[in-house]
Design a protein around this motif. Structure first.
Motif, PDB file in Angstrom:
ATOM      1  N   LEU A 215       1.108  -1.132   0.115  1.00  0.00           N
ATOM      2  CA  LEU A 215      -0.010  -0.236  -0.222  1.00  0.00           C
ATOM      3  C   LEU A 215       1.218   1.329  -0.088  1.00  0.00           C
ATOM      4  CD1 LEU A 215      -0.896  -2.516   2.532  1.00  0.00           C
ATOM      5  CD2 LEU A 215      -3.003  -0.440   2.076  1.00  0.00           C
ATOM      6  N   THR A 216       0.604   2.424  -0.326  1.00  0.00           N
ATOM      7  CA  THR A 216       1.049   3.731  -0.399  1.00  0.00           C
ATOM      8  C   THR A 216       0.395   4.748   0.182  1.00  0.00           C
ATOM      9  OG1 THR A 216       2.700   4.918  -1.603  1.00  0.00           O
ATOM     10  CG2 THR A 216       0.567   4.027  -2.480  1.00  0.00           C
ATOM     11  N   THR A 217       1.086   5.977   0.600  1.00  0.00           N
ATOM     12  CA  THR A 217      -0.166   7.043   0.953  1.00  0.00           C
ATOM     13  C   THR A 217       0.323   8.238  -0.002  1.00  0.00           C
ATOM     14  OG1 THR A 217       1.880   8.378   1.801  1.00  0.00           O
ATOM     15  CG2 THR A 217       0.721   6.569   3.128  1.00  0.00           C
ATOM     16  N   PRO A 218      -0.499   8.925  -0.361  1.00  0.00           N
ATOM     17  CA  PRO A 218      -0.451  10.107  -1.274  1.00  0.00           C
ATOM     18  C   PRO A 218       1.154  10.971  -1.406  1.00  0.00           C
ATOM     19  CG  PRO A 218      -2.344  10.667  -0.559  1.00  0.00           C
ATOM     20  CD  PRO A 218      -1.780   9.660   0.844  1.00  0.00           C
ATOM     21  N   GLY A 219       1.688  10.913   0.044  1.00  0.00           N
ATOM     22  CA  GLY A 219       3.232  10.922  -0.222  1.00  0.00           C
ATOM     23  C   GLY A 219       3.625   9.607  -0.140  1.00  0.00           C
ATOM     24  N   GLN A 220       3.923   9.300  -1.026  1.00  0.00           N
ATOM     25  CA  GLN A 220       4.207   7.969  -0.953  1.00  0.00           C
ATOM     26  C   GLN A 220       5.857   7.010   0.262  1.00  0.00           C
ATOM     27  OE1 GLN A 220       4.273   6.651  -5.148  1.00  0.00           O
ATOM     28  NE2 GLN A 220       2.929   8.725  -4.386  1.00  0.00           N
ATOM     29  N   VAL A 221       4.639   6.956   1.209  1.00  0.00           N
ATOM     30  CA  VAL A 221       5.619   6.302   2.287  1.00  0.00           C
ATOM     31  C   VAL A 221       4.442   4.948   2.248  1.00  0.00           C
ATOM     32  CG1 VAL A 221       5.284   5.652   4.850  1.00  0.00           C
ATOM     33  CG2 VAL A 221       5.510   8.335   3.404  1.00  0.00           C
ATOM     34  N   THR A 222       5.359   3.868   1.756  1.00  0.00           N
ATOM     35  CA  THR A 222       4.655   2.573   2.104  1.00  0.00           C
ATOM     36  C   THR A 222       4.212   2.178   2.913  1.00  0.00           C
ATOM     37  OG1 THR A 222       6.905   1.730   1.282  1.00  0.00           O
ATOM     38  CG2 THR A 222       6.375   2.406  -0.633  1.00  0.00           C
ATOM     39  N   ALA A 223       3.507   0.450   2.522  1.00  0.00           N
ATOM     40  CA  ALA A 223       3.218  -0.205   4.177  1.00  0.00           C
ATOM     41  C   ALA A 223       3.157  -2.001   2.999  1.00  0.00           C
ATOM     42  CB  ALA A 223       1.784   0.257   4.870  1.00  0.00           C
ATOM     43  N   GLN A 224       4.559  -2.565   3.512  1.00  0.00           N
ATOM     44  CA  GLN A 224       4.358  -4.023   3.291  1.00  0.00           C
ATOM     45  C   GLN A 224       4.230  -5.007   4.328  1.00  0.00           C
ATOM     46  OE1 GLN A 224       8.568  -5.123   1.235  1.00  0.00           O
ATOM     47  NE2 GLN A 224       8.536  -2.666   1.072  1.00  0.00           N
TER      48      GLN A 224
END
Length: 336
Positions: A215-224
């Motif tokens: 997943l990702t936020t609009p600010g391109q922080v990802t969650a694996q």
């Protein structure tokens, strides 16, 4: 005000964790326990000196109960949570609140319309170690947050376990996948979208037994996210920043007497952050539910997380190429 509680079902999580916590809570009175089987209800209720009831509807027809806890199989959460709300009771329901986003939204609306508390029993978010993590991130301990890695895996259960039954809402995503997903929501907020996902089934299984999602936020922080129920036990999340990393071990199901361990790694140095002493997240959850009833509602951020979680679970299934579907609400032999 003492909150008078009934329990719909005698699932393992109820017997091991919630019933003792409800009985011990200073502002809660455990009134009755219901099962479809009279002997099961009697055996479960006896240690607490509360009433044993045969049948869930029979408990909801009783007087003197303000709220109910619903620890039934996933597919039964929606119908019995709705029945409880329509009977005028507040509800603490096991995670996930329902198997479908539309059901979750509908029940949250119903609770709001009737001025009732509806809370999902996601216990780990009530453990104070996660507030220590949030505070460290806010203080810049790891610089700018870049990524979240979260995993929850458990050993395989016996063949007859409800987790292996699709008609009861079984499968790894709904059983253990909700934990790393909720960790990502807890840290990153609700503005997440699914980039990709995979769900796999073990030999002879008709439900997903393992999976992963990005997943990702609009600010391109990802969650694996990694999850599974035919694995060595793992319960952890990590926050990776621009110049450091925070690791939370035993993140989702720490024993009440376990000392929280939050590890900070920066520039080759490793140290533990203070996260308080042992904390009973089950008791903290019961206290949070009772407080929500007294104060007139669950905090808005928690409700928003539950609703977004339900939508993301469906997005993960879609990204993995699985049918969104909805299990038939059929009570199996382990439904309590």
């Amino acid at each position: 005000m003492t909150l008078r509680m009934g329990v719909l079902g005698c699932a393992d999580i109820a017997r091991r964790r919630l019933l003792p916590a409800l009985a011990a809570a200073p502002d809660v009175s455990l009134v009755a326990v219901a099962s479809r089987d009279a002997a099961t209800a009697e055996a479960t209720a006896r240690p607490y000196g509360c009433r044993a009831v045969t049948g869930y509807a029979e408990l909801l027809a009783m007087d003197g109960i303000d709220a109910v806890y619903v620890p039934l199989p996933n597919a039964l959460h929606a119908p019995w949570t709705e029945a409880a709300l329509r009977s005028g009771r507040h509800v603490l329901a096991e995670k996930p609140l329902t198997c479908a986003h539309t059901d979750t939204a509908r029940l949250l609306d119903l609770a709001r319309e009737r001025s009732l508390v509806l809370m999902e029993n996601m216990m780990f978010v009530h453990h104070r170690q996660h507030e220590a993590v949030r505070a460290a991130v806010a203080d810049g301990a790891i610089g700018e947050l870049r990524a979240v890695h979260a995993a929850f895996t458990i050993p395989e259960r016996p063949d007859g376990d409800v987790r292996h039954r699709p008609e009861l809402g079984g499968g790894a995503l709904l059983d253990v996948g909700v934990y790393p997903l909720r960790a990502a929501l807890h840290v990153l907020g609700t503005d997440l979208r699914v980039v990709g996902a995979h769900l796999g089934s073990g030999p002879g299984r008709t439900v997903d037994t393992a999976g992963a999602a990005l997943l990702t936020t609009p600010g391109q922080v990802t969650a694996q996210l990694t999850f599974g129920m035919a694995h060595a036990y793992r319960s952890v999340y990590e926050l990776w920043g621009s110049h450091g990393r925070l690791t939370v071990e035993r993140a989702f199901t720490p024993p009440a007497d376990a000392r929280p361990v939050v590890r900070l790694e920066t520039a080759g140095a490793v140290r533990e952050l203070p996260a308080g002493g042992p904390h009973d997240q089950v008791a903290a959850t019961v206290a949070a539910f009772a407080r929500a009833v007294r104060e007139g509602g669950v905090p808005g951020g928690e409700t928003a997380a539950v609703l977004r979680q339900a939508a993301l679970l469906e997005e993960i299934r879609a990204a993995a190429g699985a049918e969104p579907g909805r299990p038939d609400p059929v009570a199996g032999p382990d439904a309590g």
